[in-house]
Design a protein around this motif. Structure first.
Motif, PDB file in Angstrom:
ATOM      1  N   LEU A   1       3.639  -2.014  36.539  1.00  0.00           N
ATOM      2  CA  LEU A   1       2.101  -2.008  36.952  1.00  0.00           C
ATOM      3  C   LEU A   1       1.020  -1.105  35.984  1.00  0.00           C
ATOM      4  O   LEU A   1       0.151  -1.664  35.095  1.00  0.00           O
ATOM      5  N   ARG A   2       1.678   0.032  35.835  1.00  0.00           N
ATOM      6  CA  ARG A   2       0.743   0.849  35.034  1.00  0.00           C
ATOM      7  C   ARG A   2       1.121   1.062  33.624  1.00  0.00           C
ATOM      8  O   ARG A   2       0.043   0.835  32.865  1.00  0.00           O
ATOM      9  N   GLU A   3       2.264   0.774  33.291  1.00  0.00           N
ATOM     10  CA  GLU A   3       2.681   1.028  31.789  1.00  0.00           C
ATOM     11  C   GLU A   3       2.536  -0.295  31.134  1.00  0.00           C
ATOM     12  O   GLU A   3       2.252  -0.264  29.896  1.00  0.00           O
ATOM     13  N   HIS A   4       3.083  -1.464  31.727  1.00  0.00           N
ATOM     14  CA  HIS A   4       3.113  -2.628  31.070  1.00  0.00           C
ATOM     15  C   HIS A   4       1.959  -3.552  31.222  1.00  0.00           C
ATOM     16  O   HIS A   4       1.689  -4.573  30.334  1.00  0.00           O
ATOM     17  N   LEU A   5       1.331  -3.413  32.586  1.00  0.00           N
ATOM     18  CA  LEU A   5       0.220  -4.451  32.787  1.00  0.00           C
ATOM     19  C   LEU A   5      -0.988  -3.530  32.760  1.00  0.00           C
ATOM     20  O   LEU A   5      -2.340  -4.110  32.837  1.00  0.00           O
ATOM     21  N   HIS A   6      -1.100  -2.162  32.602  1.00  0.00           N
ATOM     22  CA  HIS A   6      -2.192  -1.229  32.455  1.00  0.00           C
ATOM     23  C   HIS A   6      -3.002  -1.330  33.693  1.00  0.00           C
ATOM     24  O   HIS A   6      -4.350  -1.340  33.599  1.00  0.00           O
ATOM     25  N   LEU A   7      -2.459  -1.728  35.005  1.00  0.00           N
ATOM     26  CA  LEU A   7      -3.121  -1.448  36.190  1.00  0.00           C
ATOM     27  C   LEU A   7      -3.003  -0.105  36.467  1.00  0.00           C
ATOM     28  O   LEU A   7      -2.322   0.143  37.466  1.00  0.00           O
ATOM     29  N   THR A   8      -3.825   0.777  36.160  1.00  0.00           N
ATOM     30  CA  THR A   8      -3.736   1.984  36.542  1.00  0.00           C
ATOM     31  C   THR A   8      -4.350   2.517  37.795  1.00  0.00           C
ATOM     32  O   THR A   8      -4.548   3.795  38.088  1.00  0.00           O
ATOM     33  N   GLY A   9      -4.877   1.395  38.628  1.00  0.00           N
ATOM     34  CA  GLY A   9      -5.684   1.979  39.659  1.00  0.00           C
ATOM     35  C   GLY A   9      -4.648   2.453  40.646  1.00  0.00           C
ATOM     36  O   GLY A   9      -4.857   3.121  41.674  1.00  0.00           O
ATOM     37  N   THR A  10      -3.281   2.070  40.539  1.00  0.00           N
ATOM     38  CA  THR A  10      -2.237   2.318  41.435  1.00  0.00           C
ATOM     39  C   THR A  10      -1.695   3.704  40.771  1.00  0.00           C
ATOM     40  O   THR A  10      -1.577   3.726  39.856  1.00  0.00           O
TER      41      THR A  10
ATOM     42  N   ALA B   1      11.066  -3.532  39.537  1.00  0.00           N
ATOM     43  CA  ALA B   1      10.238  -4.699  39.418  1.00  0.00           C
ATOM     44  C   ALA B   1      10.965  -5.859  39.511  1.00  0.00           C
ATOM     45  O   ALA B   1      10.689  -6.791  39.885  1.00  0.00           O
ATOM     46  N   VAL B   2      12.474  -6.034  38.936  1.00  0.00           N
ATOM     47  CA  VAL B   2      13.311  -7.394  38.985  1.00  0.00           C
ATOM     48  C   VAL B   2      13.277  -7.604  40.405  1.00  0.00           C
ATOM     49  O   VAL B   2      13.667  -8.726  40.922  1.00  0.00           O
ATOM     50  N   MET B   3      13.181  -6.901  41.677  1.00  0.00           N
ATOM     51  CA  MET B   3      13.553  -6.999  42.915  1.00  0.00           C
ATOM     52  C   MET B   3      12.311  -8.002  43.465  1.00  0.00           C
ATOM     53  O   MET B   3      12.215  -8.507  44.531  1.00  0.00           O
ATOM     54  N   HIS B   4      11.058  -7.929  42.576  1.00  0.00           N
ATOM     55  CA  HIS B   4       9.907  -8.733  42.948  1.00  0.00           C
ATOM     56  C   HIS B   4       9.815  -9.828  41.997  1.00  0.00           C
ATOM     57  O   HIS B   4       8.613 -10.581  42.303  1.00  0.00           O
ATOM     58  N   ASP B   5      10.706 -10.556  41.338  1.00  0.00           N
ATOM     59  CA  ASP B   5      10.607 -11.667  40.611  1.00  0.00           C
ATOM     60  C   ASP B   5      10.050 -13.112  41.446  1.00  0.00           C
ATOM     61  O   ASP B   5      10.543 -13.265  42.597  1.00  0.00           O
ATOM     62  N   GLY B   6       8.898 -13.343  41.260  1.00  0.00           N
ATOM     63  CA  GLY B   6       8.350 -14.295  42.000  1.00  0.00           C
ATOM     64  C   GLY B   6       7.487 -13.922  43.091  1.00  0.00           C
ATOM     65  O   GLY B   6       6.744 -14.907  43.605  1.00  0.00           O
ATOM     66  N   ASP B   7       7.209 -12.889  43.239  1.00  0.00           N
ATOM     67  CA  ASP B   7       6.414 -12.129  44.328  1.00  0.00           C
ATOM     68  C   ASP B   7       4.952 -12.213  44.001  1.00  0.00           C
ATOM     69  O   ASP B   7       4.463 -12.111  42.825  1.00  0.00           O
ATOM     70  N   GLU B   8       4.178 -12.152  44.960  1.00  0.00           N
ATOM     71  CA  GLU B   8       2.593 -11.988  45.169  1.00  0.00           C
ATOM     72  C   GLU B   8       2.569 -10.576  45.022  1.00  0.00           C
ATOM     73  O   GLU B   8       2.816 -10.014  46.373  1.00  0.00           O
ATOM     74  N   ILE B   9       1.864  -9.745  44.215  1.00  0.00           N
ATOM     75  CA  ILE B   9       1.454  -8.283  44.539  1.00  0.00           C
ATOM     76  C   ILE B   9       0.220  -8.127  44.316  1.00  0.00           C
ATOM     77  O   ILE B   9      -0.561  -8.672  43.595  1.00  0.00           O
ATOM     78  N   THR B  10      -0.466  -7.417  45.292  1.00  0.00           N
ATOM     79  CA  THR B  10      -1.875  -7.155  45.230  1.00  0.00           C
ATOM     80  C   THR B  10      -2.125  -5.581  45.179  1.00  0.00           C
ATOM     81  O   THR B  10      -1.316  -4.621  45.687  1.00  0.00           O
ATOM     82  N   THR B  11      -2.876  -5.383  44.056  1.00  0.00           N
ATOM     83  CA  THR B  11      -3.100  -4.024  43.862  1.00  0.00           C
ATOM     84  C   THR B  11      -4.708  -3.675  44.316  1.00  0.00           C
ATOM     85  O   THR B  11      -5.328  -4.548  44.442  1.00  0.00           O
ATOM     86  N   ILE B  12      -4.903  -2.216  44.021  1.00  0.00           N
ATOM     87  CA  ILE B  12      -6.318  -1.951  44.426  1.00  0.00           C
ATOM     88  C   ILE B  12      -7.270  -2.856  43.826  1.00  0.00           C
ATOM     89  O   ILE B  12      -8.391  -3.201  43.994  1.00  0.00           O
ATOM     90  N   GLU B  13      -7.001  -3.148  42.313  1.00  0.00           N
ATOM     91  CA  GLU B  13      -7.806  -3.982  41.386  1.00  0.00           C
ATOM     92  C   GLU B  13      -8.091  -5.177  42.239  1.00  0.00           C
ATOM     93  O   GLU B  13      -8.909  -6.139  41.765  1.00  0.00           O
ATOM     94  N   GLY B  14      -7.096  -5.793  42.763  1.00  0.00           N
ATOM     95  CA  GLY B  14      -6.998  -7.254  43.381  1.00  0.00           C
ATOM     96  C   GLY B  14      -7.823  -7.345  44.723  1.00  0.00           C
ATOM     97  O   GLY B  14      -8.210  -8.308  45.140  1.00  0.00           O
TER      98      GLY B  14
END
Ligand code: FES
Ligand code: FES
Length: 217
Positions: A75-84, A112-125
């Motif tokens: 989330l933080r390093e690859h998708l730059h969603l640094t709210g988490t 991350a591979v354990m969540h393949d196909g999962d819906e993830i909600t972060t603070i940004e969402g």
């Protein structure tokens, strides 16, 4: 030359021979083939890449990741969603809490591979600055933070926690649940005990959550 500086020729030859053996031996180590054990270790350490699909805050994302990447780093390093936030990186503080498939989890403890196909909600969402989620608005209203570092995790955790309450999912402390009706401050504190606030904003955090819990239909 002082007498003590004189070196016996036989001893000097032995020292030179020793030095040459040491240097030559070391060179042989570097120039020769690496030991099989070193090769096996290098192979074991080589990254194994995998492509995975995640649905992050309602948007499909495809990532090519080293299988050792945690969900938090994805989330933080690859998708730059640094709210988490990364607090302890050891599952002890809750700063990295996100909602995965409706459940709150510590993203630092999950690959991350354990969540393949999962819906993830972060603070940004959960909300936007112009349209806050009710829990975000309650945290602002009750001044439920100081430095704010734990706040994204507190908010994600509390949103998922109220959903757990709504669905009748017991907390880990079953005895406490039996002893106190749902949504009392004690119950909320117990259910939020995985989220640490170093600033000690706990009473304001519970006030904010209580407000949202009370407003639930
Ligand atoms: Fe994940 Fe602390 S950073 S629990
Ligand atoms: Fe600073 Fe919680 S507001 S750690």
């Amino acid at each position: 030359m002082k007498e003590s500086d004189a070196v016996d020729p036989a001893r000097r030859d032995a020292l030179v021979l020793g030095r040459n053996l040491l240097v030559g031996g070391a060179a042989a180590c570097w120039i020769g083939a690496p030991p099989a054990q070193a090769v096996a270790t290098a192979k074991a350490d080589a990254p194994v890449m995998r492509t995975l699909s995640l649905r992050i805050n309602g948007t499909a994302k495809t990532l090519e990741l080293d299988t050792r990447t945690t969900l938090l780093d994805a989330l933080r390093e690859h998708l730059h969603l640094t709210g988490t936030k990364k607090g302890c990186d050891h599952g002890q503080c809750g700063a990295c809490t996100v909602i995965a498939g409706g459940r709150r989890i510590n993203a630092c403890l999950s690959l991350a591979v354990m969540h393949d196909g999962d819906e993830i909600t972060t603070i940004e969402g959960l909300g936007t600055p112009g349209r806050l989620h009710p829990m975000q608005a309650a945290f602002v209203h009750h001044d439920a933070y100081q430095c704010g570092y734990c706040t994204p995790g507190q908010i994600c955790s509390s949103v998922a926690m109220l959903e757990e309450l709504r669905r009748g999912i017991p907390s880990n402390a079953a005895a406490d649940v039996a002893a106190t009706p749902a949504s009392t401050p004690d119950e909320l504190r117990e259910r939020m005990s995985g989220n640490i606030c170093r600033c000690g904003a706990y009473s304001n955090i519970i006030d904010a959550i209580t407000e949202v819990a009370g407003a639930r239909p």
